[in-house]
Every structure is written in C-alpha cells, then in structure tokens.
Motif scaffolding. Structure first.
Motif, mmCIF file in Angstrom:
data_model
loop_
_atom_site.group_PDB
_atom_site.id
_atom_site.type_symbol
_atom_site.label_atom_id
_atom_site.label_comp_id
_atom_site.label_asym_id
_atom_site.label_seq_id
_atom_site.Cartn_x
_atom_site.Cartn_y
_atom_site.Cartn_z
ATOM 1 N N UNK A 24 0.851 -1.191 0.000
ATOM 2 C CA UNK A 24 0.000 0.000 0.000
ATOM 3 C C UNK A 24 0.885 1.237 0.000
ATOM 4 N N UNK A 25 0.264 2.369 -0.198
ATOM 5 C CA UNK A 25 0.924 3.644 0.069
ATOM 6 C C UNK A 25 0.662 3.978 1.530
ATOM 7 N N UNK A 26 1.705 4.276 2.248
ATOM 8 C CA UNK A 26 1.608 4.589 3.669
ATOM 9 C C UNK A 26 1.732 6.095 3.856
ATOM 10 N N UNK A 27 0.769 6.647 4.589
ATOM 11 C CA UNK A 27 0.710 8.075 4.833
ATOM 12 C C UNK A 27 0.858 8.365 6.321
ATOM 13 N N UNK A 28 1.581 9.410 6.647
ATOM 14 C CA UNK A 28 1.549 9.869 8.030
ATOM 15 C C UNK A 28 0.657 11.099 8.109
ATOM 16 N N UNK A 29 0.141 11.324 9.293
ATOM 17 C CA UNK A 29 -0.800 12.408 9.505
ATOM 18 C C UNK A 29 -0.595 12.993 10.894
ATOM 19 N N UNK A 30 -0.942 14.263 11.029
ATOM 20 C CA UNK A 30 -0.789 14.957 12.307
ATOM 21 C C UNK A 30 -2.097 15.641 12.652
ATOM 22 N N UNK A 31 -2.418 15.665 13.930
ATOM 23 C CA UNK A 31 -3.636 16.329 14.349
ATOM 24 C C UNK A 31 -3.569 16.783 15.787
ATOM 25 N N UNK A 32 -4.112 17.990 16.041
ATOM 26 C CA UNK A 32 -4.203 18.498 17.417
ATOM 27 C C UNK A 32 -5.436 17.851 18.054
ATOM 28 N N UNK A 33 -5.296 16.622 18.402
ATOM 29 C CA UNK A 33 -6.426 15.835 18.846
ATOM 30 C C UNK A 33 -5.960 14.789 19.834
ATOM 31 N N UNK A 34 -6.882 14.293 20.604
ATOM 32 C CA UNK A 34 -6.578 13.097 21.383
ATOM 33 C C UNK A 34 -6.263 11.975 20.402
ATOM 34 N N UNK B 60 -10.592 11.564 9.893
ATOM 35 C CA UNK B 60 -11.002 12.963 9.844
ATOM 36 C C UNK B 60 -10.467 13.777 11.017
ATOM 37 N N UNK B 61 -9.910 13.127 12.021
ATOM 38 C CA UNK B 61 -9.344 13.849 13.156
ATOM 39 C C UNK B 61 -7.992 14.465 12.840
ATOM 40 N N UNK B 62 -7.392 14.041 11.765
ATOM 41 C CA UNK B 62 -6.041 14.476 11.439
ATOM 42 C C UNK B 62 -6.088 15.588 10.404
ATOM 43 N N UNK B 63 -5.350 16.650 10.691
ATOM 44 C CA UNK B 63 -5.441 17.865 9.875
ATOM 45 C C UNK B 63 -4.429 17.907 8.745
ATOM 46 N N UNK B 64 -3.273 17.318 8.959
ATOM 47 C CA UNK B 64 -2.183 17.445 7.996
ATOM 48 C C UNK B 64 -1.731 16.059 7.555
ATOM 49 N N UNK B 65 -1.402 15.977 6.266
ATOM 50 C CA UNK B 65 -1.044 14.694 5.677
ATOM 51 C C UNK B 65 0.198 14.834 4.816
ATOM 52 N N UNK B 66 0.984 13.760 4.799
ATOM 53 C CA UNK B 66 2.105 13.696 3.882
ATOM 54 C C UNK B 66 1.675 13.166 2.528
ATOM 55 N N UNK B 67 2.627 13.059 1.627
ATOM 56 C CA UNK B 67 2.344 12.590 0.266
ATOM 57 C C UNK B 67 2.353 11.072 0.148
ATOM 58 N N UNK B 68 2.871 10.403 1.145
ATOM 59 C CA UNK B 68 2.855 8.952 1.148
ATOM 60 C C UNK B 68 4.154 8.339 0.657
ATOM 61 N N UNK B 69 4.385 7.106 1.089
ATOM 62 C CA UNK B 69 5.528 6.327 0.623
ATOM 63 C C UNK B 69 5.040 4.924 0.283
ATOM 64 N N UNK B 70 5.468 4.417 -0.857
ATOM 65 C CA UNK B 70 4.980 3.131 -1.336
ATOM 66 C C UNK B 70 5.722 1.992 -0.661
ATOM 67 N N UNK B 71 4.956 1.052 -0.167
ATOM 68 C CA UNK B 71 5.505 -0.207 0.353
ATOM 69 C C UNK B 71 4.951 -1.339 -0.498
ATOM 70 N N UNK B 72 5.837 -2.123 -1.070
ATOM 71 C CA UNK B 72 5.433 -3.261 -1.890
ATOM 72 C C UNK B 72 6.088 -4.516 -1.339
ATOM 73 N N UNK B 73 5.260 -5.503 -1.050
ATOM 74 C CA UNK B 73 5.748 -6.756 -0.473
ATOM 75 C C UNK B 73 5.534 -7.870 -1.478
ATOM 76 N N UNK B 74 6.610 -8.497 -1.870
ATOM 77 C CA UNK B 74 6.523 -9.595 -2.836
ATOM 78 C C UNK B 74 6.429 -10.928 -2.104
ATOM 79 N N UNK B 75 5.702 -11.852 -2.729
ATOM 80 C CA UNK B 75 5.518 -13.167 -2.092
ATOM 81 C C UNK B 75 6.604 -14.141 -2.499
#
Length: 123
Positions: free
Chosen positions: A92-102, A108-123
């Motif tokens: 999947x593409x993995x995204x981090x997010x930040x939020x002034x929240x518990x 939807x609790x997270x206000x800011x998002x990164x562009x993501x980084x691709x993780x690919x797992x081969x079998x």
C-alpha cells in the motif's frame, strides 16, 4: 508552513521488515497526535497506528497488531513505523498524519497529511 514527508518505503520480500519515517515541520508536529494510514489500490485509506504527543498512548489496527511499532522522537519532529513480518497484503501507500487531537484512529481527526511512501511486499 506545514509539511510532512514520509520516507523508507520500498520493495521487500514477505517476512522482511521496513522502518518508515515521517519528518514533520514544527507547526505540524508540536502538541500533535501522529498517525499512520495506508491505502491499497481500489481500497479506502485505512488506519494503521497512532501515537499521542507524549508517546504514552499507542493505538494499532487489529490487522497489524503484534507486527508494528509506532514511535516518535519529539526532538527531531519525526515519527516512525517499524513493520515486521511483512505480508503481501501490507502492500500500500503509507501516509503519516498529524492532528491536534486526542490520539485516535479516525481519519477525519487528522489535519495534515504527507504525500505517502509506497511499500510493496513480494511473495
């Protein structure tokens, strides 16, 4: 300026490990809960893990519990996601997010998002 930048993704064989990093600007990181989400092709973006500002509370999705560790270094404005025993379904593409929240798992609790980084797992 608010910025989140993920890194550490890549192609890995099943059973391997990766450590994802997310470097954040001070404005995004300070006093914020941080979360990791992922999105596979054709799927909704789903919660993976989250950590409170102090690091004292960590949440994990049931599907990944036991294989992941979320951590943060507040001196470096960086949050990490260690993923062990990778499976093809972790691809999947993995995204981090930040939020002034518990810390919580609601996207939807997270206000800011990164562009993501691709993780690919081969079998």
């Amino acid at each position: 300026q608010v910025q989140l930048a993920e890194s550490g993704g890549g192609l890995v064989q099943a059973g391997g490990s990766l450590r994802l990093s997310c470097a954040a600007s001070e404005r995004a990181f300070s006093d914020s809960a941080m979360g990791w989400f992922r999105q596979a092709p054709g799927n909704e973006r789903e919660f993976v893990a989250a950590i409170s500002w102090s690091g004292g509370v960590r949440l994990y999705a049931d599907s990944v519990k036991g294989r992941l560790l979320i951590s943060r270094d507040n001196a470096k404005n960086t949050v990490y996601l260690q993923i062990n025993s990778l499976k093809p379904e972790d691809t999947a593409v993995y995204y981090c997010a930040a939020g002034r929240t518990v810390v919580n798992l609601r996207r939807l609790s997270y206000d800011y998002w990164g562009q993501g980084t691709q993780v690919t797992v081969s079998s």
